[in-house]
Motif scaffolding. Structure first.
Motif, mmCIF file in Angstrom:
data_model
loop_
_atom_site.group_PDB
_atom_site.id
_atom_site.type_symbol
_atom_site.label_atom_id
_atom_site.label_comp_id
_atom_site.label_asym_id
_atom_site.label_seq_id
_atom_site.Cartn_x
_atom_site.Cartn_y
_atom_site.Cartn_z
ATOM 1 N N THR A 250 -9.220 -10.458 -5.916
ATOM 2 C CA THR A 250 -7.846 -10.025 -6.188
ATOM 3 C C THR A 250 -7.825 -8.607 -6.752
ATOM 4 O OG1 THR A 250 -7.124 -12.302 -6.601
ATOM 5 C CG2 THR A 250 -5.748 -10.545 -7.487
ATOM 6 N N LEU A 251 -8.701 -8.320 -7.700
ATOM 7 C CA LEU A 251 -8.750 -6.988 -8.296
ATOM 8 C C LEU A 251 -9.214 -5.936 -7.287
ATOM 9 C CD1 LEU A 251 -10.280 -7.883 -11.776
ATOM 10 C CD2 LEU A 251 -7.933 -7.139 -11.321
ATOM 11 N N SER A 252 -10.008 -6.333 -6.318
ATOM 12 C CA SER A 252 -10.509 -5.390 -5.320
ATOM 13 C C SER A 252 -9.504 -5.131 -4.207
ATOM 14 C CB SER A 252 -11.815 -5.917 -4.703
ATOM 15 O OG SER A 252 -12.827 -6.054 -5.671
ATOM 16 N N TYR A 253 -8.712 -6.155 -3.832
ATOM 17 C CA TYR A 253 -7.888 -6.057 -2.637
ATOM 18 C C TYR A 253 -6.398 -5.823 -2.898
ATOM 19 C CZ TYR A 253 -11.759 -7.687 0.300
ATOM 20 O OH TYR A 253 -12.950 -7.803 0.971
ATOM 21 N N TYR A 254 -5.918 -5.946 -4.154
ATOM 22 C CA TYR A 254 -4.478 -5.813 -4.365
ATOM 23 C C TYR A 254 -3.923 -4.460 -3.910
ATOM 24 C CZ TYR A 254 -4.771 -2.751 -8.454
ATOM 25 O OH TYR A 254 -4.987 -1.673 -9.280
ATOM 26 N N PRO A 255 -4.720 -3.333 -3.935
ATOM 27 C CA PRO A 255 -4.134 -2.076 -3.444
ATOM 28 C C PRO A 255 -3.726 -2.122 -1.983
ATOM 29 C CG PRO A 255 -6.078 -1.630 -4.784
ATOM 30 C CD PRO A 255 -6.047 -3.104 -4.554
ATOM 31 N N LEU A 256 -4.306 -3.028 -1.173
ATOM 32 C CA LEU A 256 -3.915 -3.140 0.225
ATOM 33 C C LEU A 256 -2.469 -3.600 0.368
ATOM 34 C CD1 LEU A 256 -7.120 -4.778 1.772
ATOM 35 C CD2 LEU A 256 -6.396 -2.394 1.908
ATOM 36 N N VAL A 257 -1.944 -4.282 -0.646
ATOM 37 C CA VAL A 257 -0.530 -4.660 -0.666
ATOM 38 C C VAL A 257 0.284 -3.635 -1.456
ATOM 39 C CG1 VAL A 257 1.129 -6.430 -1.372
ATOM 40 C CG2 VAL A 257 -1.100 -7.115 -0.463
ATOM 41 N N TYR A 258 -0.263 -3.188 -2.570
ATOM 42 C CA TYR A 258 0.452 -2.254 -3.452
ATOM 43 C C TYR A 258 0.829 -0.965 -2.723
ATOM 44 C CZ TYR A 258 0.966 1.350 -7.052
ATOM 45 O OH TYR A 258 1.424 2.401 -7.804
ATOM 46 N N LEU A 259 -0.101 -0.382 -1.990
ATOM 47 C CA LEU A 259 0.145 0.912 -1.353
ATOM 48 C C LEU A 259 1.302 0.885 -0.353
ATOM 49 C CD1 LEU A 259 -3.362 2.538 -0.822
ATOM 50 C CD2 LEU A 259 -1.360 3.609 -1.842
ATOM 51 N N PRO A 260 1.304 -0.019 0.630
ATOM 52 C CA PRO A 260 2.425 -0.008 1.569
ATOM 53 C C PRO A 260 3.762 -0.335 0.922
ATOM 54 C CG PRO A 260 1.003 -1.899 1.947
ATOM 55 C CD PRO A 260 0.280 -0.995 1.014
ATOM 56 N N VAL A 261 3.767 -1.202 -0.081
ATOM 57 C CA VAL A 261 5.028 -1.530 -0.753
ATOM 58 C C VAL A 261 5.557 -0.318 -1.512
ATOM 59 C CG1 VAL A 261 6.090 -2.981 -2.517
ATOM 60 C CG2 VAL A 261 4.505 -3.989 -0.884
ATOM 61 N N VAL A 262 4.664 0.421 -2.183
ATOM 62 C CA VAL A 262 5.081 1.651 -2.863
ATOM 63 C C VAL A 262 5.684 2.633 -1.868
ATOM 64 C CG1 VAL A 262 4.165 3.750 -3.920
ATOM 65 C CG2 VAL A 262 3.589 1.546 -4.889
ATOM 66 N N ALA A 263 5.000 2.813 -0.736
ATOM 67 C CA ALA A 263 5.488 3.771 0.261
ATOM 68 C C ALA A 263 6.872 3.391 0.754
ATOM 69 C CB ALA A 263 4.500 3.841 1.428
ATOM 70 N N ALA B 129 5.720 -4.433 5.172
ATOM 71 C CA ALA B 129 4.619 -3.915 4.366
ATOM 72 C C ALA B 129 3.872 -5.043 3.671
ATOM 73 C CB ALA B 129 5.150 -2.923 3.327
ATOM 74 N N LEU B 130 4.609 -5.993 3.138
ATOM 75 C CA LEU B 130 3.992 -7.110 2.431
ATOM 76 C C LEU B 130 3.168 -7.972 3.374
ATOM 77 C CD1 LEU B 130 3.686 -8.787 -0.143
ATOM 78 C CD2 LEU B 130 5.868 -9.879 0.382
ATOM 79 N N LEU B 131 3.714 -8.287 4.551
ATOM 80 C CA LEU B 131 2.993 -9.114 5.509
ATOM 81 C C LEU B 131 1.755 -8.402 6.040
ATOM 82 C CD1 LEU B 131 5.909 -10.708 7.577
ATOM 83 C CD2 LEU B 131 4.458 -11.809 5.873
ATOM 84 N N VAL C 179 -4.848 -0.269 13.390
ATOM 85 C CA VAL C 179 -3.705 -0.769 14.153
ATOM 86 C C VAL C 179 -2.505 -1.021 13.238
ATOM 87 C CG1 VAL C 179 -2.847 -2.739 15.480
ATOM 88 C CG2 VAL C 179 -5.065 -1.737 16.044
ATOM 89 N N VAL C 180 -2.736 -1.694 12.116
ATOM 90 C CA VAL C 180 -1.641 -1.978 11.182
ATOM 91 C C VAL C 180 -0.998 -0.687 10.699
ATOM 92 C CG1 VAL C 180 -1.136 -2.843 8.867
ATOM 93 C CG2 VAL C 180 -2.484 -4.227 10.439
ATOM 94 N N THR C 181 -1.823 0.294 10.382
ATOM 95 C CA THR C 181 -1.313 1.539 9.818
ATOM 96 C C THR C 181 -0.591 2.396 10.843
ATOM 97 O OG1 THR C 181 -3.227 1.506 8.364
ATOM 98 C CG2 THR C 181 -1.966 3.532 8.436
ATOM 99 N N VAL C 182 -1.216 2.578 12.005
ATOM 100 C CA VAL C 182 -0.598 3.414 13.036
ATOM 101 C C VAL C 182 0.675 2.760 13.560
ATOM 102 C CG1 VAL C 182 -0.952 4.486 15.288
ATOM 103 C CG2 VAL C 182 -2.822 4.427 13.647
ATOM 104 N N ARG C 183 0.679 1.440 13.649
ATOM 105 C CA ARG C 183 1.899 0.757 14.097
ATOM 106 C C ARG C 183 3.056 1.029 13.144
ATOM 107 N NH1 ARG C 183 3.054 -5.164 16.621
ATOM 108 N NH2 ARG C 183 5.315 -5.052 16.399
ATOM 109 N N ALA C 184 2.764 1.041 11.851
ATOM 110 C CA ALA C 184 3.815 1.323 10.876
ATOM 111 C C ALA C 184 4.436 2.687 11.125
ATOM 112 C CB ALA C 184 3.244 1.253 9.462
ATOM 113 N N GLY C 185 3.596 3.677 11.399
ATOM 114 C CA GLY C 185 4.114 5.014 11.650
ATOM 115 C C GLY C 185 4.908 5.104 12.938
ATOM 116 N N LEU C 186 4.419 4.447 14.001
ATOM 117 C CA LEU C 186 5.110 4.529 15.285
ATOM 118 C C LEU C 186 6.424 3.772 15.256
ATOM 119 C CD1 LEU C 186 4.864 5.704 18.090
ATOM 120 C CD2 LEU C 186 3.718 3.605 18.827
ATOM 121 N N GLU C 187 6.496 2.698 14.484
ATOM 122 C CA GLU C 187 7.744 1.945 14.389
ATOM 123 C C GLU C 187 8.860 2.758 13.723
ATOM 124 O OE1 GLU C 187 6.812 -1.725 12.461
ATOM 125 O OE2 GLU C 187 6.722 -2.806 14.357
#
Length: 505
Positions: free
Chosen positions: A118-131, A166-168, A386-394
């Protein structure tokens, strides 16, 4: 041409699945059932599912809560806290596990694995939600307030639905990476399918049993993908323009300011302070501590070269897949995009074995070359891109493409002059995420790297697995330092970071 490129990427990504499927056919259904119908398999299934669901839930709650505190309240030092909350991305999960275990060998089992992951992976959710919070139009919330909705109801009915993509996406990455996590879980002595597969291959050489367990991992991956597809739906998240250039009025925390400030500080201490303290402790006081400059330099150069090459290749491979999924929606594009996620749930050793077999049978000349290793990296970490580039293209409106075509520009010229500049931040963020993953990849590197090639991760693992914590510390420190530039790129204010603004049309 686009369909051919996307299909080629999907076929490459499915090579490990084809290897597992062919092995299963060779085993036969009767023997496969006998391998799976064992109490040990039930225990591993329970451990894997329990840990995955618990960590996905915990990282989602923690990531969203921290993002709201940093972006929507008057928390003191929000800019500083943002940087510190992103910084754990620079600390690989197995280094984090090493830090905790080397301080206290009693940290293990489900509790230790849950906390470290949890401490290692939470930024993977935190970052997109912040953005997404940064670019969310505050007029949506103001309208809800004007209708008499409370802050709680407004967040639940207005803000949270906007954060869903972002959360999903973040939770999906957490789940997929946890299914394939080996280093941290091995150090913390919590058995899952991935650690059991390594045990089978490494100690008993039981390929049939290991492949049977890999089949279960693939099925779990498919369940995650289907759940994400179901929850995400087919809503579009693009708009022309960004609305009013203003931010939401920060919520005053009042008497909750100090307790919440202490909570955020506690997360930073646990996720960043403990690994830093452990590394410094072993660097200074470790009896096996040494600084072999030549070996450190060689491992550093190899890590940088492989990570950069893999990040570029993986991000480029993600473009046609995402373009099909977003611009040409249909069953074929959906199948192609989802195919890229499957191998991410398989341990690196399974992907490595699949590429060894495929290369020896089809293209022997690429066996034990850097090119084959980069291909393994692309298969393993394509979902991050894929997850990241899709976000930008959407978030790049289709109407801009139509305007470009009306002015006489063809598809390639439109992509080069209009669309690619719009998604450049997402491309950079995707490449940074892949770079971080490759620089800490362990098992596929051990299996596929050319003879004589060593990376920081492999050298660290060699020392830490022999309980030479002091000798492992310099390599761990360099791993963290190598990860810092990519982490800084991800925490830039205007970076979409892993999923950016996607507001329903």
């Amino acid at each position: 041409m686009l369909l051919v490129a996307g299909a080629t990427v999907a076929v490459l990504a499915l090579v490990p699945l084809a290897y597992v499927a062919s092995y299963v056919v060779a085993i036969g259904p009767v023997d496969l059932w006998q391998l799976l119908a064992r109490p040990r398999i039930a225990e591993l299934l329970r451990n894997t599912i329990t840990l995955a669901l618990a960590c996905m839930a915990a990282t989602s709650v923690l990531g969203v809560a921290l993002a709201v505190l940093v972006e929507r309240t008057d928390l003191p030092g929000r800019r500083l806290w943002h940087g510190l909350l992103v910084a754990p991305l620079a600390v690989p999960a197995f280094v984090n596990g090493y830090a905790w275990v080397s301080l206290d060998r009693g940290i293990n089992g489900f509790g230790g694995a849950f906390a470290v992951v949890t401490l290692s992976y939470y930024p993977l959710v935190y970052l997109p939600v912040v953005a997404m919070l940064r670019r969310l139009d505050p007029a949506l919330e103001e309208t809800a307030f004007s209708l008499g909705h409370s802050r709680t109801r407004t967040f639940r009915t207005v803000v949270l639905p906007q954060l869903r993509p972002a959360l999903l996406g973040g939770a999906l990455l957490v789940g997929l990476h946890l299914l394939a996590e080996f280093g941290a879980l091995s150090l913390l002595r919590f058995p899952t399918f991935t650690t059991a597969i390594y045990d089978q291959y490494g100690s008993t050489f039981n390929g049939a049993a290991a492949t049977a367990m890999a089949v279960v991992l693939v099925l779990l991956c498919l369940v995650l993908l289907l759940a994400d597809l179901r929850l995400r739906g087919d809503r579009r998240y693009a708009r022309v323009g960004r609305g009013a250039a203003r931010t939401a009025v920060p919520l005053a925390l009042g008497r909750w300011r100090l307790p919440l400030l202490a909570t955020v500080g506690g997360v930073v201490v646990l996720a960043l302070g403990v690994p830093a303290f452990s590394l410094l402790r072993w660097l200074v006081a470790g009896t096996s501590t040494e600084f072999p400059v030549a070996e450190l330099t060689e491992a550093l150069v190899a890590t940088l070269a492989l990570a950069l090459a893999g990040a570029v290749v993986t991000t480029l491979a993600a473009i046609p897949v995402v373009w099909l999924a977003v611009r040409h929606r249909g069953w074929a594009s959906t199948v192609i995009e989802r195919s890229t996620y499957v191998a991410n749930a398989l341990p690196g050793i399974v992907v490595g074995l699949a590429l060894v077999v495929a290369s020896l049978r089809l293209v022997p000349v690429v066996y034990q070359t850097a090119g084959l290793l980069v291909a393994a990296y692309a298969i393993l970490f394509l979902p991050r891109a894929v997850v990241t580039v899709r976000a930008g293209l959407e978030q790049a409106p289709v109407v801009l493409d139509d305007v470009s075509h009306s002015l006489g520009l063809g598809p390639l010229a439109t992509a080069r002059r209009v669309t690619l500049p719009l998604i450049a931040p997402s491309l950079g963020a995707g490449a940074a995420l892949v770079f971080l993953a490759i620089s800490t990849e362990l098992t596929a590197t051990l299996m596929l790297s050319p003879i004589g090639t060593s990376t920081l991760a492999t050298e660290f693992w060699s020392a830490s697995s022999e309980l030479r914590y002091g000798a492992a510390a310099p390599y761990a420190l360099l791993l963290v330092l190598v990860s810092i530039p990519a982490t800084v790129l991800l925490m830039r204010a205007d970076s979409p970071a892993a999923q950016t603004e996607r507001v329903p049309a």
